[in-house]
Design a protein around this motif. Structure first.
Motif, PDB file in Angstrom:
ATOM      1  N   CYS A 103       0.774  -1.157  -0.145  1.00 55.92           N
ATOM      2  CA  CYS A 103      -0.021  -0.027   0.111  1.00 55.92           C
ATOM      3  C   CYS A 103       0.866   1.536   0.143  1.00 55.92           C
ATOM      4  CB  CYS A 103      -0.782  -0.179   1.335  1.00 55.92           C
ATOM      5  SG  CYS A 103      -1.927   1.409   1.839  1.00 55.92           S
ATOM      6  N   THR A 121       0.712   3.816   2.039  1.00 63.64           N
ATOM      7  CA  THR A 121       0.942   3.920   3.327  1.00 63.64           C
ATOM      8  C   THR A 121       2.387   3.383   3.701  1.00 63.64           C
ATOM      9  OG1 THR A 121      -1.143   4.133   4.127  1.00 63.64           O
ATOM     10  CG2 THR A 121       0.486   3.373   5.747  1.00 63.64           C
ATOM     11  N   HIS A 162       0.262  -3.926   6.322  1.00 64.30           N
ATOM     12  CA  HIS A 162      -0.667  -3.859   7.005  1.00 64.30           C
ATOM     13  C   HIS A 162      -2.182  -4.445   6.362  1.00 64.30           C
ATOM     14  CE1 HIS A 162      -0.426  -0.219   4.774  1.00 64.30           C
ATOM     15  NE2 HIS A 162      -1.499  -0.298   4.733  1.00 64.30           N
ATOM     16  N   GLU A 163      -1.816  -5.069   5.204  1.00 65.18           N
ATOM     17  CA  GLU A 163      -3.110  -5.346   4.272  1.00 65.18           C
ATOM     18  C   GLU A 163      -2.887  -6.833   4.165  1.00 65.18           C
ATOM     19  OE1 GLU A 163      -3.453  -3.349   0.574  1.00 65.18           O
ATOM     20  OE2 GLU A 163      -4.010  -1.666   1.665  1.00 65.18           O
ATOM     21  N   CYS A 200      -7.471  -2.364   4.214  1.00 59.82           N
ATOM     22  CA  CYS A 200      -6.956  -1.033   4.194  1.00 59.82           C
ATOM     23  C   CYS A 200      -7.624  -0.425   3.133  1.00 59.82           C
ATOM     24  CB  CYS A 200      -5.462  -1.164   4.006  1.00 59.82           C
ATOM     25  SG  CYS A 200      -4.824   0.894   3.830  1.00 59.82           S
ATOM     26  N   ARG A 201      -7.142  -0.280   1.746  1.00 59.59           N
ATOM     27  CA  ARG A 201      -7.538   0.728   0.686  1.00 59.59           C
ATOM     28  C   ARG A 201      -9.004   0.422   0.387  1.00 59.59           C
ATOM     29  NH1 ARG A 201      -2.294  -0.487  -2.964  1.00 59.59           N
ATOM     30  NH2 ARG A 201      -2.563  -2.540  -1.792  1.00 59.59           N
TER      31      ARG A 201
HETATM   32 ZN   LIG Z   1      -2.634   0.574   3.363  1.00 55.51          ZN
END
Ligand SMILES: [Zn+2]
Ligand SMILES: [Zn+2]
Length: 375
Positions: free
Chosen positions: A63, A65, A89-90, A177-178
């Motif tokens: 991501c 991020t 984190h995904e 996440c996204r």
């Molecule tokens: Zn993310």
């Protein structure tokens, strides 16, 4: 690694005994020094604390991020990991071990995990707004994340979200996440309704998700970017109009496409140019939902045309992540095929190639979702 229903591991110890036979150990891609290549190295298998779970990662999204973390951004909002740290984190995967106080999650459960792990106890969590938790933990930021074969998830009863059988791991990876961020922004924060015009400014991972979700919600979608390849992807995901911001006046182009301005704008990046264009291309009474944080240039501060906001009664709405309570509804839309996050996956790479994806993000040279699929 790509089977939809992997056999559950019996316990963390069986995983240990398996891995002990390997000569290469458990791999993780770790950020050791800001801006330097990630170190792919052997790490010990994580052990769950009493309220935690360990998840064997099937897919892990790369991501933007992560890119911001890699280059050392967002220190101005207090987001600076202690190094070294395993990025990521995904992810989605299978629970292999749980702590002694975990009651609803079991080994063998197929789960996704929101990037913001919440405490479940604070006033925000108790009111359902877990994305605003007073004690948020962030995977790959405050503790080791999912660029690894195994990851420890804190507060498993709240933060491990069980997947319906019909939701494949690759679809679920970016949900945490996204995709869920775009969903919350449009569905709950902006309240996009069928028949409205939605302008998506910046067709990165969240923006492309927003195009798909906005079209599914019945909005007419206008996608704005400076990269024709991303605009082509937006068309495939249901954008009615695409606008290359390098080829003229974005505000005029959106107003023309939408017959006077968008009802809703989604700001996918926090740059001044983008935010200002997003505000100015709204019709009267319109609302901007902003999901993209700023970058090094703005360091959190972006000027807005305040008089225009007042005179046109515009709303500017922040949106972060997605409250856990909304995930089951989102998952059922994915299970029914009405939303298709796996359709946004453009690239699958091995762990050792994750760093190359981050490098390409420097020039915004990735489209849709890149997933790590082997460790
Ligand atoms: Zn993310
Ligand atoms: Zn909380």
């Amino acid at each position: 690694m790509q089977h939809a229903f992997p056999p559950p591991k019996e316990s963390v110890y069986s995983a240990f005994s398996t891995t002990n036979e390997r000569s290469w150990g458990l791999k993780a891609a770790r950020l050791v020094e800001i801006g330097m290549p990630l170190a792919v190295e052997d790490v010990p298998e994580p052990e769950p604390g009493p309220r935690d779970a360990v998840v064997q990662v099937e897919y892990e999204g790369i991501c933007r991020t992560d890119w911001h973390t890699w280059v050392g951004d967002w220190t101005w909002i207090g987001l600076a990991p202690a190094l070294p740290i395993t990025m990521g984190h995904e992810f989605a995967g299978t629970v292999t071990a749980v702590g002694s106080e975990v009651t609803t999650v079991r080994s063998g459960d197929r789960v996704a995990v929101p990037f913001h792990e919440a405490c479940g106890k604070c006033p925000y969590c108790r009111s359902g707004r877990t994305n605003l938790c007073d004690a948020l933990e962030f995977l790959g930021m405050t503790h080791d994340g999912g660029y690894a074969e195994y990851v420890r998830v804190l507060g498993a009863d709240l933060n491990c979200v069980r997947l319906p059988d019909a939701v494949a791991f690759d679809a679920a990876a970016a949900l945490g996440c996204r995709f869920m961020t775009a969903w919350h922004a449009l569905q709950h924060q902006a309240g996009v309704r069928g028949g409205e015009w939605l302008a998506v400014h910046g067709v990165g991972g969240i923006g492309l998700s927003a195009v798909q979700i906005g079209a599914a919600l019945g909005a007419g979608v206008v996608a704005v970017d400076i990269d024709d390849r991303k605009l082509a992807a937006a068309r495939e995901q249901g954008a009615a109009f695409v606008i290359n911001a390098r080829e003229g006046d974005v505000v005029e182009a959106v107003k023309q496409a939408t017959g006077g301005g968008a009802h809703v704008a989604l700001g996918g990046l926090g740059t001044a140019t983008l935010v200002q264009a997003a505000i100015r291309s709204l019709r009267k009474g319109g609302r901007l939902v902003q999901v993209g944080l700023t970058s090094r240039e703005e360091q959190g501060i972006v000027g807005i045309p305040l008089d225009e906001v007042i005179e046109a009664e515009l709303s500017i709405i922040g949106s972060v992540g997605n409250p856990h309570v909304h995930l089951p509804a989102l998952l059922s839309l994915v299970a029914d095929g009405r939303l298709d996050p796996s359709g946004l996956v453009t690239e699958r790479v091995g762990l050792e190639h994750a760093h190359g994806v981050l490098e390409r993000m420097t020039n915004f040279d990735t489209i849709g979702f890149s997933l790590i699929d082997s460790f």
